[in-house]
Structure formats: C-alpha cells, structure tokens
Design a protein around this motif. Structure first.
Motif, mmCIF file in Angstrom:
data_model
loop_
_atom_site.group_PDB
_atom_site.id
_atom_site.type_symbol
_atom_site.label_atom_id
_atom_site.label_comp_id
_atom_site.label_asym_id
_atom_site.label_seq_id
_atom_site.Cartn_x
_atom_site.Cartn_y
_atom_site.Cartn_z
ATOM 1 N N UNK A 63 -59.244 4.216 -3.780
ATOM 2 C CA UNK A 63 -59.607 4.391 -2.375
ATOM 3 C C UNK A 63 -60.978 5.053 -2.299
ATOM 4 N N UNK A 64 -61.553 5.030 -1.132
ATOM 5 C CA UNK A 64 -62.882 5.600 -0.920
ATOM 6 C C UNK A 64 -62.898 7.098 -1.197
ATOM 7 N N UNK A 65 -64.019 7.591 -1.712
ATOM 8 C CA UNK A 65 -64.146 9.034 -1.896
ATOM 9 C C UNK A 65 -65.000 9.662 -0.795
ATOM 10 N N UNK A 66 -65.494 8.832 0.101
ATOM 11 C CA UNK A 66 -66.141 9.338 1.311
ATOM 12 C C UNK A 66 -66.078 8.273 2.389
ATOM 13 N N UNK A 67 -65.911 8.711 3.631
ATOM 14 C CA UNK A 67 -65.872 7.797 4.769
ATOM 15 C C UNK A 67 -66.594 8.437 5.951
ATOM 16 N N UNK A 68 -67.086 7.576 6.798
ATOM 17 C CA UNK A 68 -67.715 8.002 8.049
ATOM 18 C C UNK A 68 -66.906 7.381 9.184
ATOM 19 N N UNK A 75 -69.404 12.261 15.457
ATOM 20 C CA UNK A 75 -69.483 11.558 14.177
ATOM 21 C C UNK A 75 -69.054 12.476 13.030
ATOM 22 N N UNK A 76 -68.172 11.950 12.161
ATOM 23 C CA UNK A 76 -67.636 12.692 11.028
ATOM 24 C C UNK A 76 -68.089 12.079 9.711
ATOM 25 N N UNK A 77 -68.285 12.939 8.745
ATOM 26 C CA UNK A 77 -68.449 12.531 7.356
ATOM 27 C C UNK A 77 -67.344 13.256 6.594
ATOM 28 N N UNK A 78 -66.462 12.499 5.945
ATOM 29 C CA UNK A 78 -65.309 13.058 5.240
ATOM 30 C C UNK A 78 -65.440 12.775 3.756
#
Length: 163
Positions: A63-68, A75-78
């Motif tokens: 799975x992704x290790x970062x998502x927006x 706006x989120x950066x996770x």
C-alpha cells in the motif's frame, strides 16, 4: 466532518476496541498514519467507518506510504514519517507537505505527540495508541473540519495491552 487520527497501533486490538464506541457514535472518517496498516482495516470493519491509511516502517502490505487528500477544503499530506527523518527534525516533512500544497501534515513513527506549525504547515502526530513514548497514556486526535477551517483535540487513553 469529524475525523479520528491515529498512528502506531501495533496490532493492539484491546486498545483499538476501547475506542470503537467513540468511532461508531461520533466519527465520520478514520485517518491512520501507519504501523500497522492492517489495524486501519480492523478499525474500519469494526466501526463501519471509511478509512484513509498509509503503511509504516513495520508494515509489509503493498500500500502507499504517503497520500494526499482534501476534506472540506483542507488539504492533507499523510505519511508515517520514517522516510522524512521525523525523529530528528520536522523540517523535511514540512517542506515535502508544502510542496504538495498541504495545509496539514499528519505523521506517526515517533510515538510522541506533535503539534506545531513548520514552514506554514500544521504538523500533527497523534502519538501512539498502544506504545506511547511521551507518557503513561496512549493517545489519538479528534479533528473537526468545516469549510476550510479545522480544530482538533488530543485524547489520552489507558494502555490496556501491548497485543
């Protein structure tokens, strides 16, 4: 919209089960910043709520290790944070989030709560629900977001079990 932000649950079902009633009755979305990704699936299945999650350094799912993403014009950066050297400095994370146009960067990895603005970005770490390194209690965040504005509060919980 009301969201719960968690990280570093590390498979501790007893601690997650302790907050399921809160999620069911008052939360619209779960945000999980990694370690263990499968815990985000567990929380979603148990509560019936949608989840946005990333992999952490202890995760092996593809799975992704970062998502927006965006919620109510915020706006989120996770990310989990281990690839952004968050144990040493929050500047790298803040700059990366700023490049992505994020208002808020959510991360985990340190197991320590963080709440500060760096380079114009709100940096937020909910701490660890099961293995806190900044006190005796696990923690999570509940955030309310409406039309470009947000507020949040940390909640401490007694750590019931490490597994």
């Amino acid at each position: 919209m009301k969201v719960i932000i968690l990280s570093d649950t590390h498979g501790s079902k007893k601690n997650m089960d302790n907050i399921i009633p809160t999620i069911k009755e008052s939360i619209d979305l779960i945000i999980h910043a990694g370690d263990h990704f499968k815990d985000s699936v567990y929380l979603s299945e148990k509560s019936g709520k949608p989840v946005i999650a990333v992999a952490g350094n202890c995760d092996y799912e593809n799975v992704e290790d970062e998502v927006e993403f965006e919620i109510e014009n915020v706006r989120f950066f996770l990310t989990h944070g281990h690839r952004h050297r968050v144990k040493y400095d929050l500047g790298i994370l803040a700059e990366h989030a700023k490049e992505k146009g994020a208002d808020i960067a959510v991360f985990g990895h340190t197991h320590i709560k963080a709440n500060e603005v760096v380079s114009g970005v709100q940096i937020l770490n909910p701490g660890s629900l099961s293995q806190p390194r900044d006190g005796l209690y696990g923690s999570y965040v509940i955030m309310e977001i409406e039309n470009g504005s947000y507020s949040f509060e940390y909640f401490n919980v007694k750590v019931l079990s490490l597994i």
